[in-house]
Design an enzyme around this catalytic site. Structure first.
Site, PDB file in Angstrom:
ATOM      1  CG  ASP A   1      37.413  33.330  41.787  1.00  0.00           C
ATOM      2  OD1 ASP A   1      38.219  32.106  41.355  1.00  0.00           O
ATOM      3  OD2 ASP A   1      36.654  32.906  42.730  1.00  0.00           O
TER       4      ASP A   1
ATOM      5  CG  ASP B   1      37.150  31.737  47.564  1.00  0.00           C
ATOM      6  OD1 ASP B   1      37.456  32.672  46.751  1.00  0.00           O
ATOM      7  OD2 ASP B   1      37.309  30.548  47.540  1.00  0.00           O
TER       8      ASP B   1
END
Lengths: 484, 253
Positions: free
Chosen positions: A195, A405
């Site tokens: 990420d 997330d």
């Protein structure tokens, strides 16, 4: 007490607006997992290693084999994700937006229908809930269809959309917790690193995607939770405008979920955003008064744009409105759409500079129009939806958090729930504070930020600290009834 | 049935905190953030303490002195953290006031400050209850229960829930007292929190004796009630003073 509304009520509204759905998601995942873990559910992990729900091994007796296997798994997974993300970028670059959009809808269908259905089935089995199969089918069908409809459509109330985002997150997270323990941990760390790279490194796929989208005035066709200011209970808050946060991204494709993580919130580009914004505004704002703007911009999109907007204003708006009103009486002023976008224009100028303040830094109290870009623009269709909210004093944009997330936070907490509740609390606190740090960073640096790294790092650290150090200590003292 | 028992234990420990949270904290986002950060601070202090005790103190033994040292050091450490928390809060208060000026809203009211202190204290209290009671409660949801050998009268979960409630109360309100003590420079209030915390910790040492829990729990509740009453009086006094000051202010205008 103070009836005049102290600033305590206005600070942190946006943070709470993001934290509460994340908390709800984590809480439900933990509940589901502790409920489901009494039996073994059919193992269907898409990753090669066998899934095992009751895998209680302390990391101390790790075999190198396990570690190697986990690393390998994570590497393959990350590789896949990277490939898929690049594919997405390519498709998006060549404007296969409709394809992407339908693909995502299809994924939502699969996730809600099959994965959600099987989770529902195991709940029914474990809970011994008497329900016949016709009823079950009808319920599942309705649930799924509404979910699919809500994914990219403008007519659905934002609350429903948010609920389905959380539901998708929960389902995928529960699924992911069926991975074996070592793989899960390595995977989480790897995803956090991924990420970080994908969002921040030049040439990172997500960064490219975000920039591409903002240069086109579009939003990514991706599953993103949007914390709309109106929805969170905001009491008089106009405290701060946090820029948009880009959150992490992740997509579990393994699961078929193509959540592409889009996390982009604006942040990433402050500039992007502003462009986007201004672009939109330009479009509707000026144009809109009478669409000429729209026309100019994309001719054909126009009609649709209009329609889209109308739809939204019509229904969506009402609801939003009512929501606001219910919550705080002054909702009304805030949501107006389109018609008054003129104000939006004003905002354009300010836009570049507006930034978030957070932490009480400095308020911006300029009266500006708040505006928010409504998500889902699908370019081709030209439904750009945009809504301008004008707030009396400041503008706020919704913070957006990639669904990925949600999923991986919940996976971490869910994994912790398989060990003990104490680790769950510690991980929850760690993740939430990591999220808060990310939001604060977002306010400071104003571009899209990966939401996974800080939270996952803190979560993993706290998990192992709790498990190795704190738990024996706490159990030792409190079974002696010693507390302090 | 056991699920009901488990929920019951959890509510015994956390019920009052929960209602405080719902009634007051949850309406103000900033207070939620304060609560979360104070909970995190407490958790970190617990982790540090557990690391230290694992390194230096053998807790397996049946002698009581390591526990005494443990409680002494933990209380000392947490009180040091409280002072740190106050310093951070002080900075934050300036920022908040500056922010309030900018958005042309009123500055923090006295009640706001007390609410922040309350949220901070509640964070400590909740963290205590969560980690010392709720974290151990999982088995209570299953069949069977568990008795500690030193306290055969009540199930372990109930005892720990009751103790956790007392501690949550003490932590919550002693934070309010301490903050107001720091703010007013009142030495008594400043020392009140550490002393109460220390006494409460020491009282739990009685639990090491057989049947000690029947003695220590009432004593603990006395301490909790003293804290509560002291905090109530202090808050009342400050409110009255504040009101009369405001009254004077408006009269003079």
């Amino acid at each position: 007490m103070d009836t005049t509304g102290s600033i305590l009520e206005s600070i942190g509204v946006e943070i709470i607006g993001v934290m509460s759905p994340v908390s709800i998601c984590m809480f439900l995942v933990v509940l589901l997992i502790s409920f489901l873990s009494s039996t073994t559910t059919p193992t269907t992990s898409s990753i090669r290693t066998a899934a095992n729900l009751v895998y209680l091994e302390t990391p101390s007796d790790s075999t190198t084999q396990k570690l190697e296997g986990a690393l390998l798994n994570a590497a393959v997974f990350i590789l896949l994700i990277t490939l898929v993300t690049f594919l997405l970028v390519i498709l998006y670059y060549y404007r296969f937006t409709n394809f992407l959009k339908y693909y995502i809808r299809f994924s939502a269908l699969m996730v809600l229908g099959s994965m959600g259905g099987s989770i529902l089935l195991s709940i029914i089995q474990i809970g011994n809930i008497p329900i016949d199969c016709v009823t079950f089918t009808v319920i599942l069908l309705n649930f799924t269809v509404l979910g699919v409809v809500s994914v990219f459509s403008n007519g659905v109330p934002i609350l429903v959309n948010q609920m389905y985002m959380v539901a998708l997150g929960i389902i995928v997270a529960v699924w992911f917790t069926k991975l074996p323990e070592w793989t899960t941990w390595v995977l989480l760390v790897a995803l956090a690193l991924y990420d970080l790279v994908a969002v921040l490194a030049p040439g990172g796929p997500l960064k490219m995607l975000v920039e591409l989208a903002s240069s086109r005035d579009e939003e990514l066709p991706a599953l993103v939770y949007e914390a709309r200011p109106n929805v969170g209970s905001r009491a008089g808050s106009r405290g701060q405008s946090l820029g948009v946060l880009l959150a992490g991204v992740s997509e579990g494709e393994a699961v078929e979920l193509s959540v592409m993580s889009s996390s982009e919130n604006v942040g990433s580009d402050g500039r992007g955003v502003s462009e986007t914004r201004s672009g939109n505004v330009g479009r509707d704002g000026r144009g809109a008064n009478e669409t000429s703007g729209n026309v100019g911009r994309d001719g054909r999109g126009l009609n649709e744009t209009r329609r889209g907007n109308v739809g939204r204003d019509g229904r969506g708006l009402n609801e939003t409105r009512s929501g606001n009103v219910g919550r705080d009486g002054r909702g009304m002023n805030e949501t107006r759409s389109e018609n008054e976008e003129i104000d939006g224009v004003r905002e354009v100028e300010i836009e570049g500079e507006t930034l978030p303040l957070m932490g009480g830094g400095d308020g911006r109290e300029r009266a500006m129009a708040n505006e928010e870009i409504r998500e889902s623009n699908e370019s081709d269709r030209g439904r750009v939806l945009e809504r301008i909210i004008e707030g009396a004093e400041e503008r706020e944009r919704g913070i957006r958090l990639g669904l990925g997330d949600f999923v991986f936070y919940s996976v971490l907490v869910g994994r912790a729930a398989m060990y003990d509740m104490m680790t769950v609390y510690a991980c929850y606190l760690a993740i939430i504070s990591g999220l808060a740090c990310t939001l604060i960073l977002l306010a400071v640096c104003r571009h899209a930020l990966p939401a996974l790294p800080i939270s996952i790092a803190l979560g993993v650290i706290f998990y192992f600290l709790t498990r190795l150090l704190m738990e024996p200590f706490v159990v030792g003292t409190s079974t002696n009834l010693l507390m302090f | 049935m056991t699920v009901a028992a488990g929920i019951g234990y959890a509510l015994v420990a956390l019920g009052p905190s929960l209602s405080l949270f719902l009634a007051l904290i949850s309406k103000k986002p900033f207070l939620i953030l304060t609560l979360l950060s104070s909970t995190l601070v407490w958790l970190m202090s617990l982790i540090v303490m557990s690391a230290l005790s694992r390194a230096f103190l053998p807790l397996k033994t049946t002698v009581w002195w390591p526990y005494t040292i443990l409680i002494l050091t933990s209380v000392g450490f947490q009180e040091a953290l409280r002072i740190l928390f106050w310093k951070v809060y002080k900075k934050l208060e300036d920022i908040l006031d500056a922010f309030a000026d900018r958005v042309s809203k009123p500055r923090l009211f006295m009640t706001d400050k007390m609410q922040i202190a309350l949220a901070g204290g509640l964070g400590h209290g909740v963290a205590h209850a969560v980690f010392f009671c709720l974290g151990l409660l999982t088995p209570a949801f299953g069949p069977a229960t568990y008795y500690v050998e030193k306290c055969p009268k009540m199930p372990f979960f109930l005892v720990s829930a009751i103790i956790a409630l007392a501690f949550a109360t003490i932590h919550t309100f002693s934070m309010v007292i301490a903050f107001s003590g720091y703010e007013e420079g009142n030495k008594v209030d400043q020392c009140f929190a550490p002393v109460v915390h220390f006494i409460a910790g020491m009282l739990t040492l009685i639990n090491l004796a057989f049947g000690g829990c029947t003695i220590s729990i009432p004593l603990l509740y006395c301490v909790a009630i003293v804290t509560l009453v002291h905090c109530g009086k202090m808050a009342w006094r400050r409110l009255i003073e504040n009101r009369s000051r405001e009254g004077n202010l408006s009269n003079s205008q």
